[in-house]
Structure formats: structure tokens, C-alpha cells
Design a protein around this motif. Structure first.
Motif, PDB file in Angstrom:
ATOM      1  N   ASP A  92      -0.978   7.177  -0.440  1.00 51.48           N
ATOM      2  CA  ASP A  92      -2.244   7.714  -0.940  1.00 51.48           C
ATOM      3  C   ASP A  92      -3.371   6.676  -0.953  1.00 51.48           C
ATOM      4  OD1 ASP A  92      -1.603   6.088  -3.097  1.00 51.48           O
ATOM      5  OD2 ASP A  92      -1.455   7.722  -4.540  1.00 51.48           O
ATOM      6  N   GLY A  93      -3.114   5.497  -0.385  1.00 51.49           N
ATOM      7  CA  GLY A  93      -4.144   4.464  -0.301  1.00 51.49           C
ATOM      8  C   GLY A  93      -4.190   3.520  -1.492  1.00 51.49           C
ATOM      9  N   LYS A 131       0.846  -1.199   0.000  1.00 52.85           N
ATOM     10  CA  LYS A 131       0.000   0.000   0.000  1.00 52.85           C
ATOM     11  C   LYS A 131       0.877   1.244   0.000  1.00 52.85           C
ATOM     12  CE  LYS A 131      -4.361  -1.492   1.284  1.00 52.85           C
ATOM     13  NZ  LYS A 131      -5.662  -0.939   1.411  1.00 52.85           N
ATOM     14  N   TYR A 145      -1.872   1.105  -4.456  1.00 56.81           N
ATOM     15  CA  TYR A 145      -0.878   0.032  -4.371  1.00 56.81           C
ATOM     16  C   TYR A 145       0.329   0.391  -5.209  1.00 56.81           C
ATOM     17  CZ  TYR A 145      -4.388  -2.904  -2.180  1.00 56.81           C
ATOM     18  OH  TYR A 145      -5.311  -3.413  -1.318  1.00 56.81           O
TER      19      TYR A 145
END
Length: 140
Positions: free
Chosen positions: A90-91, A87, A93
Motif C-alpha cells: 500500500d506504499g 515498503k 512501511y
């Protein structure tokens, strides 16, 4: 960047990370499943393993090209690529890659210089530069 394409590989995926990937010539046809670490069955391969395999092979070839230019003997060498999926802040991947080379019979400083030069010419390294963290190491 413009280039003269010498070869194009074509692969098609069905059902993303939990399905099948095959090349148009039939030489690659594999089941892909998420690894157990990501909640999958782990029964098949996964995109990160496929990327690691391609990167390792490409980097090994680049190492050979650089060694020939430098007059070094890298016969018996191996390259391992570890591709991590994680992760991002910024959330989303992202990927991280660790490339390690074992070059028997070559001085550590020379081997390190060869690996750094290979990183500059390897098409995979060039493709991810600025987008993926890549660490390099030489294993004694």
C-alpha cells in the motif's frame, strides 16, 4: 485485552530517526541515525536495531521459561532477531522479523518445539502477532 502492568519503560525521542532516544532513568541514551542503506549516515543506532535487541532478549527469556516447564536444558543457547524495514504493497512501511535460536546439546526436533512454544509466550511475539511477519528457525 486487560492486564495487570508490572513494569513500564519510558523513552523519549528527539528528531525521530535522526536524533536521540533516552529512557527516563538515564540507562539508555543513544544517538539514532538512519542506516546508510536508507540514505543516512549510519553513525548511530536505529529503531530497528533497538527493536531487534529487545526482541532477542525477550525471546531468549521466553525460551528459558518454556525450557524449564519442559525440563529441557537450554544453557548456552543464543537467540538472534533480525528486523527488516521495507515498503508494503500500500506504499507504507512495515517490519519483518526473523528469529533464530542456537540451542547446543538439544535435539533439533526438541529445539524446534521449544522455539515454537517460546514464540507463543514471548510478549514481543504476542505484540506483533497478526501485524508483522515473523519467521522462526533453529540453527544446528
Amino acid at each position: 485485552m486487560s492486564m495487570d502492568v508490572l513494569y513500564t519503560a519510558v523513552a523519549t525521542a528527539e528528531n525521530g530517526r535522526d536524533g536521540r532516544v533516552a529512557s527516563d532513568d538515564g540507562k539508555l541514551d543513544v544517538v539514532v541515525n538512519p542506516p546508510k542503506e536508507l540514505g543516512g549516515s549510519g553513525a548511530g543506532t536505529n529503531p530497528e536495531q533497538l527493536f531487534a535487541a529487545g526482541y532477542a532478549a525477550c525471546f531468549q527469556s521466553a525460551l528459558g521459561v518454556v525450557a524449564r516447564r519442559e525440563g529441557a536444558d537450554v544453557s548456552g543457547s543464543t537467540v538472534t532477531a533480525e528486523v527488516g524495514l521495507g515498503k508494503t504493497a500500500d506504499g507504507g512501511y512495515g517490519l519483518a522479523v526473523a528469529v533464530s535460536a542456537r540451542i547446543p546439546g538439544v535435539d533439533q526436533a526438541v529445539a524446534t518445539a521449544l522455539v515454537e512454544k517460546a514464540h507463543q509466550v514471548c510478549p514481543y511475539s504476542r505484540a506483533v502477532r497478526g501485524n508483522v511477519e515473523v519467521t522462526l528457525s533453529v540453527i544446528g
